[in-house]
Design an enzyme around this catalytic site. Structure first.
Site, PDB file in Angstrom:
ATOM      1  N   ASP A  89       0.890  -1.164   0.000  1.00 41.49           N
ATOM      2  CA  ASP A  89       0.000   0.000   0.000  1.00 41.49           C
ATOM      3  C   ASP A  89       0.927   1.213   0.000  1.00 41.49           C
ATOM      4  OD1 ASP A  89      -1.600   2.147   0.693  1.00 41.49           O
ATOM      5  OD2 ASP A  89      -2.815   1.021   2.138  1.00 41.49           O
ATOM      6  N   TYR A 134       0.712  -0.767  14.748  1.00 39.07           N
ATOM      7  CA  TYR A 134      -0.186  -0.836  13.596  1.00 39.07           C
ATOM      8  C   TYR A 134       0.257   0.115  12.488  1.00 39.07           C
ATOM      9  CZ  TYR A 134      -4.272  -0.659  10.661  1.00 39.07           C
ATOM     10  OH  TYR A 134      -5.109  -0.727   9.582  1.00 39.07           O
ATOM     11  N   LYS A 154      -3.353  -2.969   7.500  1.00 38.48           N
ATOM     12  CA  LYS A 154      -3.593  -4.410   7.485  1.00 38.48           C
ATOM     13  C   LYS A 154      -2.702  -5.070   6.447  1.00 38.48           C
ATOM     14  CE  LYS A 154      -6.172  -6.225  10.517  1.00 38.48           C
ATOM     15  NZ  LYS A 154      -5.541  -7.279  11.324  1.00 38.48           N
TER      16      LYS A 154
HETATM   17  C1  F6R Z   1      -7.826  -0.643   7.526  1.00 33.33           C
HETATM   18  C2  F6R Z   1      -7.683   0.685   6.946  1.00 33.33           C
HETATM   19  C3  F6R Z   1      -8.635   1.733   7.364  1.00 33.33           C
HETATM   20  C4  F6R Z   1      -7.990   2.738   8.292  1.00 33.33           C
HETATM   21  C5  F6R Z   1      -8.995   3.814   8.722  1.00 33.33           C
HETATM   22  C6  F6R Z   1      -8.337   4.911   9.551  1.00 33.33           C
HETATM   23  O1  F6R Z   1      -6.853  -1.503   7.027  1.00 33.33           O
HETATM   24  O2  F6R Z   1      -6.801   0.936   6.181  1.00 33.33           O
HETATM   25  O3  F6R Z   1      -9.789   1.185   7.917  1.00 33.33           O
HETATM   26  O4  F6R Z   1      -7.466   2.078   9.418  1.00 33.33           O
HETATM   27  O5  F6R Z   1      -9.569   4.411   7.609  1.00 33.33           O
HETATM   28  O6  F6R Z   1      -7.342   5.470   8.791  1.00 33.33           O
HETATM   29  P1  F6R Z   1      -6.313   6.564   9.327  1.00 33.33           P
HETATM   30  O7  F6R Z   1      -5.725   6.018  10.591  1.00 33.33           O
HETATM   31  O8  F6R Z   1      -5.317   6.709   8.214  1.00 33.33           O
HETATM   32  O9  F6R Z   1      -7.124   7.813   9.552  1.00 33.33           O
HETATM   33 MG    MG Z   2      -4.147   2.046   3.151  1.00 37.28          MG
HETATM   34 MG    MG Z   3      -5.234  -2.343   1.890  1.00 39.57          MG
END
Ligand code: F6R
Ligand code: MG
Ligand code: MG
Length: 388
Positions: free
Chosen positions: A12, A230, A233
Site C-alpha cells: 500500500d 499498527y 492491514k
Molecule cells: C484498515 C484501513 C482503514 C484505516 C482507517 C483509519 O486496514 O486501512 O480502515 O485504518 O480508515 O485510517 P487513518 O488512521 O489513516 O485515519
Molecule cells: Mg491504506
Molecule cells: Mg489495503
C-alpha cells in the site's frame, strides 16, 4: 522442462480519498517500472492491478524465489510510486514502506510476498488472489476447503491424482524467527484444524501434493510484527495452481462461495465477511469494507503470462456477495461490541491501555450495594449513620 517463478509482491503506497483505491497515475507508473524491468531482462512478464488501496505486482521470471534483482525491482517500483503519491499528497503515501533502504529482499520491509516456482506443465493455469482490509489467516478456511474438504473439491474423491491428499505447511506468525510445521491431510486433518482455526496465529504458508508438487503459496508477512505497531492491514495475496492432477479452477473458486468472517475491516479491528468481487468492485467504502478479495485467472507459458480473467466478476458470486452484505449489515449493528469488534489482543488500533491508565485508581472493592454485609463506601456510611 521450463522452470518459472511467479512472484506476487504488494504494498500500500498510498490511496485516493482515504484507504480506498490506488490512483490510476500510480498504477501507470508501476506499469512503466515493470516494463523497464522486462527491458532490463530482470523479469519476463508482469501484470499490475489493485486490490482496493493495495498495489499488486504480478511478475514472472527464471531467477527463483527471493531473487534480489526481482525484489529490488518491486521495491524500487513501490518507492517511485510513493514519491509520486507524496508529490500529489495522496492519502497515506508510502504506508507500507517501512524502510528507506533496500537490503536484498522485501521480506520484513513492509511489502507482502507470495512466490512459487514451477516446472511448467503442458498447460499451467493459476489463480492469483489479492485481498484488502484483512490478514493472512483469511486464506486458511478456503485453502482448507480446496485441498482437504471433499464436500468442496469433488476431485479429492474421484480424481486418483488428488486422492492421496495434500501437505500443508503452517506458519506460527507470532514467532519472530519463522517457525513452520508440516501436516499431512487427510491423516492429520484434526491437528491441522486445531491450528488453522486460530487464524490470527497459525497461517497456511504453502501446500504441496503428496508427491511434492507445489500448488499454493500465501503471503504471511505481518506488518504490525515488522513495525512493532499498527501500520495498516496485511492485505495478503495467494497463488493457487490448478488442474491436471490438482483441484480444478471451479473447485478452487467454490471455496469462496461462503463469505466467511475474517479479521480486519475498519481500523484493522473488526470482524466482517470476506466478499469475493470483480476488479471494478475492488474498493472498500462501507465502514472501510467489508473486507474483499479479487481473483485473477492467468496462464504461464515459457515464462510469459497469458491473459487475465477477472474470476469473481461472474454473476454466480452474486448470491455470495448478497449474503455477505446481509452479514455485514447485521454485524454493523453491534457497533463497538464484540464479536464485531475484535478482542483487545487482535485489534490493530486500541485506546484500551490509555483508558485503563486513566481509570487505574478508580477500581475499588465498592460494588455500589447498600446491604448489611456489603463493603461499599455507601453501605459503611449507612451503617455508621444508623449506629449514631
Ligand atoms: C484498515 C484501513 C482503514 C484505516 C482507517 C483509519 O486496514 O486501512 O480502515 O485504518 O480508515 O485510517 P487513518 O488512521 O489513516 O485515519
Ligand atoms: Mg491504506
Ligand atoms: Mg489495503
Amino acid at each position: 522442462m521450463v522452470e518459472t517463478t511467479l512472484s506476487v509482491i504488494k504494498a500500500d503506497v498510498g490511496s485516493l480519498a482515504g484507504h480506498v483505491i490506488v490512483p490510476d497515475f500510480v498504477m501507470e507508473l508501476a506499469r512503466k517500472c515493470m516494463k523497464d524491468g522486462v527491458d532490463k531482462k530482470i523479469i519476463k512478464d508482469f501484470r499490475v492491478v489493485n486490490a482496493g488501496d493495495d498495489l499488486e505486482l504480478i511478475m514472472t521470471h527464471h531467477r527463483g524465489e527471493g531473487a534480489e534483482e526481482v525484489h529490488k525491482l518491486a521495491w524500487d517500483t513501490f518507492m517511485k510510486c510513493t514519491e509520486k503519491a507524496r508529490e500529489m499528497k495522496i492519502y497515506a503515501a508510502g504506508q507500507d514502506m517501512l524502510s528507506d533502504t533496500f537490503s536484498g529482499n522485501v521480506k520484513g520491509m513492509g511489502p507482502g510476498t507470495a512466490e512459487m516456482t514451477v516446472e511448467e506443465r503442458k498447460s499451467e493455469p493459476f489463480a492469483v488472489f489479492c485481498a484488502d482490509k484483512t490478514e493472512p489467516g483469511a486464506y486458511n478456511l478456503p485453502l482448507f476447503k480446496i485441498y482437504a474438504d471433499p464436500f468442496n473439491t469433488a476431485g479429492l474423491v474421484i480424481d486418483p491424482n488428488l486422492h492421496d491428499g495434500f501437505k500443508f505447511v503452517v506458519q506460527d506468525i507470532e514467532k519472530q524467527v519463522p517457525s513452520y510445521v508440516e501436516l499431512q491431510c487427510p491423516e492429520e486433518m484434526y491437528d491441522l484444524l486445531a491450528l488453522i482455526g486460530s487464524t490470527g496465529r497459525y497461517v497456511i504458508k504453502r501446500i504441496f501434493r503428496r508427491d511434492g508438487m507445489v500448488t499454493a503459496s500465501v503471503s504471511t508477512d505481518k506488518l504490525s510484527h515488522i513495525a512493532g505497531k499498527y501500520v495498516g492491514k496485511d492485505d495478503p495475496v495467494a497463488i493457487v495452481r490448478a488442474h491436471s492432477g490438482l483441484p480444478a479452477m471451479g473447485e478452487v473458486l467454490e471455496a469462496f462461495t461462503l463469505p466467511h468472517l475474517v479479521a480486519g475491516w475498519m481500523r484493522g479491528s473488526h470482524t466482517g465477511p470476506l466478499l469475493p468481487v470483480g476488479l471494478k468492485d475492488s474498493r472498500c467504502t462501507r465502514f472501510d469494507g467489508p473486507p474483499r478479495i479479487i481473483a485473477l485467472g492467468l496462464q504461464v507459458s515459457n515464462g510469459m503470462l497469458v491473459g487475465m480473467v477477472d474470476l469473481f466478476e461472474d454473476v454466480a458470486f452474486d448470491i455470495t456477495r448478497r449474503r455477505g452484505m446481509e452479514v455485514a449489515d447485521y454485524l454493523r449493528r453491534h457497533g463497538p461490541f464484540m464479536p464485531h469488534r475484535l478482542n483487545e489482543h487482535d485489534m490493530e488500533y486500541t485506546t484500551l491501555p490509555s483508558v485503563m491508565t486513566r481509570l487505574e485508581g478508580r477500581f475499588t472493592e465498592d460494588d455500589g450495594s447498600v446491604g448489611k454485609s456489603a463493603s461499599s463506601k455507601s453501605a459503611k456510611k449507612l451503617r455508621a449513620d444508623s449506629a449514631e
